[in-house]
Write an enzyme that holds these catalytic residues in place. Structure first.
Site, short mmCIF file in Angstrom:
data_model
loop_
_atom_site.label_atom_id
_atom_site.label_comp_id
_atom_site.label_asym_id
_atom_site.label_seq_id
_atom_site.Cartn_x
_atom_site.Cartn_y
_atom_site.Cartn_z
N HIS A 144 0.85 -1.20 0.00
CA HIS A 144 0.00 0.00 0.00
C HIS A 144 0.88 1.24 0.00
O HIS A 144 1.83 1.35 0.77
CB HIS A 144 -0.91 0.01 1.23
CG HIS A 144 -1.69 1.28 1.37
ND1 HIS A 144 -1.56 2.13 2.45
CD2 HIS A 144 -2.62 1.85 0.56
CE1 HIS A 144 -2.37 3.16 2.30
NE2 HIS A 144 -3.02 3.01 1.17
N SER A 145 0.57 2.18 -0.88
CA SER A 145 1.27 3.45 -0.94
C SER A 145 2.78 3.23 -1.10
O SER A 145 3.22 2.55 -2.00
CB SER A 145 0.93 4.28 0.30
OG SER A 145 1.42 5.59 0.21
#
Length: 875
Positions: A164-165
């Site tokens: 994520h990210s």
């Protein structure tokens, strides 16, 4: 139990979970040098996972900047639920599907987006963690296998990565680290990850890391499979949240320049079937619609019978495309083998249809014998196996036909044929794409209903003679529309200029000229991700009688971004197209600009009329959000130029001007020339199509430096022309850099007034306190009153000397300069404080070192003989 609910995210459903996180204490300091800083956990959903030992398929979740290891819970819980409730029965069929063991990493919510060294530490730790995770499975699987006569499954050699990210960036960094174990990663799924550009490029090292890993990935797929740098078996899927993600610009999630289409793609959540909506930076991890699709894709690619624990890369990509893409995108290979279809008249079914009913649609001959070149079908009925509706490609059994796994024989009576033929058919229902349902009572896309849409080219159907639509069950209430049509007359290109678009907009009274089930509108000029538009679509007549309400899909061909708008009326148009700092990619099927596909009831003869106008306010907001870093970088340049003007006047023999006077002098004497140079550079950058790299040696050749020294300077000072100013690639926006510099003067003026006011307020408070203290002293010690007054008068007199004012103005300018440096220094300071808070005292490399600047301080002190502000006599 844990109930997670976000009330501010409409359309994202609630999930019930029973999370448990088992820390891997065996992964200690003997396994990694970062054991005291980070932690490794195994996720277990207590409603399904009964064992604390990993025996399924290994997967690793990597959180992003300041992210928590517990963010894995939604994806992991949904995957467990899907496996144990629906897919577990396939275990006995030796399908290779097994539950996924989700490991997750606790980085203590470290700021990996702000500090490159922290990102490298995470990558080194994760490679050690992957090696440890793989070491757990041989013994765990051996203990689990009760029947020794059954062939044991191979020990896993690779893990699946979900990032994520910034976790997605760390995942790609793993391959560049010295402790990476080749072949230990073959599948990466990233969510809202800035692959192209760092979201906060304050630290020079993180920018260098981005350059290194992007170069590695661009070259990795060209290496042979035996090479250490080979990425031949690695697939990478990047999922972007779109406009609602204000933390990471979704333009930077595009991996088209890094990964070939055969091994990965970028898709927006608005494009994913049954998701259809944009998502913010955190929602993308727990929104139930997306989580279900991610869980389905992960379980779709696993295969415990293989050492890599997943299907081969080609099959993985087929599964990912089927699950994440609409099916309406241009094919990767235009010559790829696909089913063929065509037709000569429209078939409209609305209402009840009896069971065992078959409709044959003759396929027209290909061009130039017929103008009908496309077949389209839209229905609100499911096309799944056993649903009762099947779409077939058929050929009369008078010749050999291709063999297919789902081939069937069909005997029907067709009134257009003199005899009842016997046909050989196979189903193409699985070729249909899901699109959101659009009815008069549906006002937005946040619903669970969908249509099935099938679109095929006649030239690909030369081996078949009919399209058969077979109802195996009775259709009570629904519709089906199928037709062959000339795609050329349902396609319109609007070749307007950007000036005309901004001034007058686009106004069309009748589109299309010939009503078809699907029509396409292309607007090449709408290509920038910095602008947003307002669109109004109207259809007068037969509104109440239409089978379905008009809906549209907006898309671009540079990456898989689609947005559906149901019951279309007034809406916003914005895309992630040509973006700053990103060199445009040229691919065989890439077309410039926006493409709008309209579906409308063809039984109604009323065309569409619509207007498109620039949304000035929305465009301004997108530009400001896209260039937030300008508010820190450009004012700092103004501060440097102002300080230069102050020193220049001072060295000419005048007083050291205040910062305000220096700023005024800079604006009067230099600013217009400066803007002219910036404008020329911006225009040059806009018209430079190729990516060019320069260095200080190229710009300022030196004869005195040796060849090795010049090469060293060139390596250290090289920069890409696309990475300067605003990274603009569109000539229309050449004015943005000078405009932002004008705005930066205002920001700089505001900061100077703010700091001056703070200094004056603090000084006033100190003076009041000192006067109060002196009054008390005077009352206590009366004889010293006269002496104190004299001293005070002398101090006041000396403070008004020119030397004191010069010193004051100089210190004031230095204060302003250091204040403007804060945005670049604070992020790394926050990382340092964060390390202190988790009792991690290991030093990290940093350019802000006292030993790096101590020689400079010492040298300046020597040449100035202790004088803080000497005048310069030479050039």
């Amino acid at each position: 139990s844990f109930l997670y609910y976000q009330k501010d995210a409409p359309g994202c459903k609630v999930s019930m979970m029973y999370p448990s996180y088992i820390k891997q204490h065996g992964f200690d300091s003997e396994q990694t040098r970062f054991a005291g800083k980070y932690g490794l956990y195994l996720y277990r959903d207590e409603a399904y996972d009964r064992s604390d030992q990993p025996t399924g398929i290994p997967a690793l979740f990597i959180p992003g900047n300041a992210g928590s290891y517990k963010q894995v819970r939604s994806i992991a819980s949904e995957t467990s639920e899907l496996y144990y409730d629906l897919l577990r029965e396939f275990d006995s069929q030796n399908s290779g599907v097994r539950p996924i063991d989700f490991f997750t990493v606790d980085f203590n919510e470290e700021f990996s987006a702000l500090h490159g060294h922290s990102l490298l530490e995470q990558a080194e730790y994760l490679n050690d963690a992957i090696r440890y995770i793989l070491s757990l499975y041989p013994a765990a699987r051996k203990n689990q296998q009760a029947d020794p006569s059954i062939q044991p499954y191979p020990d896993p050699t690779a893990v699946i990565i979900i990032g994520h990210s910034m976790g997605g960036v760390v995942a790609r960094t793993l391959f560049t680290m010295p402790n990476y174990q080749p072949g230990s990663i073959n599948t990466i799924l990233t969510l809202a990850t800035p692959h192209i550009l760092p979201p906060a490029p304050f630290d020079w090292q993180i920018s260098k890391i981005y350059t290194d890993i992007n170069d590695f990935w661009r070259n990795g797929y060209s290496q042979s499979a035996a090479s250490q740098n080979s990425l031949a078996d690695v697939t990478l899927i990047s999922i972007a949240g779109g406009n609602l993600d204000t933390v990471v610009c979704s333009d930077s999630a595009n991996i088209n320049t890094l990964v070939p289409a055969s091994h990965g793609f970028t898709v927006f959540t608005t494009s994913i079937p049954n998701v259809w909506t944009s998502m913010d930076h955190q929602c993308i991890l727990w929104c139930n619609q997306l989580v279900k699709v991610v869980a389905k894709s992960l379980l779709g690619i696993v295969d415990i019978r293989r050492a890599g624990q997943t299907e081969p890369s080609q099959k993985r990509m087929t599964i990912f495309r089927k699950i994440f893409l609409t099916g309406l995108e241009d094919p990767i290979d235009p010559e790829a083998n696909k089913p063929k279809i065509d037709m000569g008249q429209r078939l409209v079914l609305n209402g009840a249809v009896s069971a065992a009913k078959v409709y044959l649609m003759p396929i027209p001959p290909p061009a130039p014998h017929s103008t009908l070149n496309t077949f389209s079908l839209l229905t609100d009925q499911p096309l799944l196996k056993g649903s009762g509706l099947d779409i077939l490609l058929c050929d009369v059994m008078t010749k050999e036909v291709p063999e297919h796994n789902n081939k069937t024989d069909l005997s029907v009576n067709d009134l257009t044929l003199p005899t009842a033929p016997r046909l050989s058919c196979y189903s193409i229902s699985n070729e249909a794409s899901l699109v959101p349902a659009s009815k008069n009572d549906i006002k937005n896309i946040m619903h669970d209903k969908s249509f099935n849409f099938l679109n095929l080219k006649v030239k690909e159907l030369s081996d078949y003679q009919y399209i058969a639509i077979m109802f195996q069950k009775e259709l009570i209430n629904g519709f089906l529309i199928g037709e062959f049509f000339d795609e050329r007359i349902s396609l319109m290109d609007i070749n307007t200029s950007m000036k005309d678009l901004l001034m007058d907009g686009i106004h069309i009274d009748a589109f299309p000229e010939h009503i078809a089930l699907m029509s396409t509108l292309r607007i090449p000029v709408i290509d920038s991700s910095l602008l947003t538009y307002k669109m109004s679509v109207r259809r007068t007549g037969c509104v109440d009688q239409q089978i379905f309400a008009p809906f549209l899909r907006q898309s671009i061909s540079t990456m898989y971004e689609s947005k559906f708008m149901v019951n279309v009326g007034d809406s916003d148009l914005n895309i992630h197209g040509q973006a700053p700092f990103v060199t445009p990619v040229s691919a065989p099927n890439t077309r410039r600009g926006l493409e709008l596909q309209f579906w409308m009831d063809p039984t109604c003869s009323a065309p569409l009329s619509f207007d498109i106008e620039l949304d000035w306010y929305g465009s301004l907001g997108k530009i400001v959000m896209r260039f937030q870093m300008v508010a820190a970088a450009f004012p700092f340049i103004i501060a440097i130029m102002t300080l230069r003007a102050q020193f220049r006047e001072y060295d000419r023999g005048g007083p050291f001007l205040s910062f305000g006077h220096g700023l005024t002098l800079f604006i009067r004497q230099t600013f217009l020339k400066f803007l002219g140079i910036v404008s020329i550079l911006s225009i040059y950058q806009s018209i430079t199509k190729a990516s060019k790299t320069y260095s200080l040696v190229d710009l300022f050749p030196t004869d005195y430096a040796s060849g090795d020294m010049q090469n060293a300077i060139k390596a250290k000072s090289s920069f890409n022309v696309n990475d300067t100013l605003l990274g603009n690639q569109d000539l229309f926006f050449w004015f943005l850099p000078p405009l932002f510099f004008v705005m930066s003067v205002g920001i700089m003026t505001f900061c100077w007034i703010l700091l001056s006011s703070i200094v004056r307020v603090v000084t006033f408070i100190v003076v009041v306190i000192n006067r109060r203290a002196k009054c008390v002293t005077r009352l206590v010690n009366r004889p010293s009153d006269i002496k104190a007054s004299v001293l005070l008068r002398r101090a006041h007199k000396s403070s008004n000397t020119q030397e004191s004012w010069d010193r004051y103005h100089y210190l004031q300018s230095i204060l302003v300069l250091l204040f403007m440096l804060l945005p670049f220094n604070l992020p790394v300071l926050m990382v340092w404080i964060r390390n202190m808070s988790v009792h991690w005292f290991a030093p990290f490399s940093w350019d802000h070192s006292i030993m790096a600047i101590a020689p400079v301080i010492f040298y300046v002190e020597i040449i100035t003989s202790g004088s803080m502000l000497p005048r310069s006599t030479g050039r």
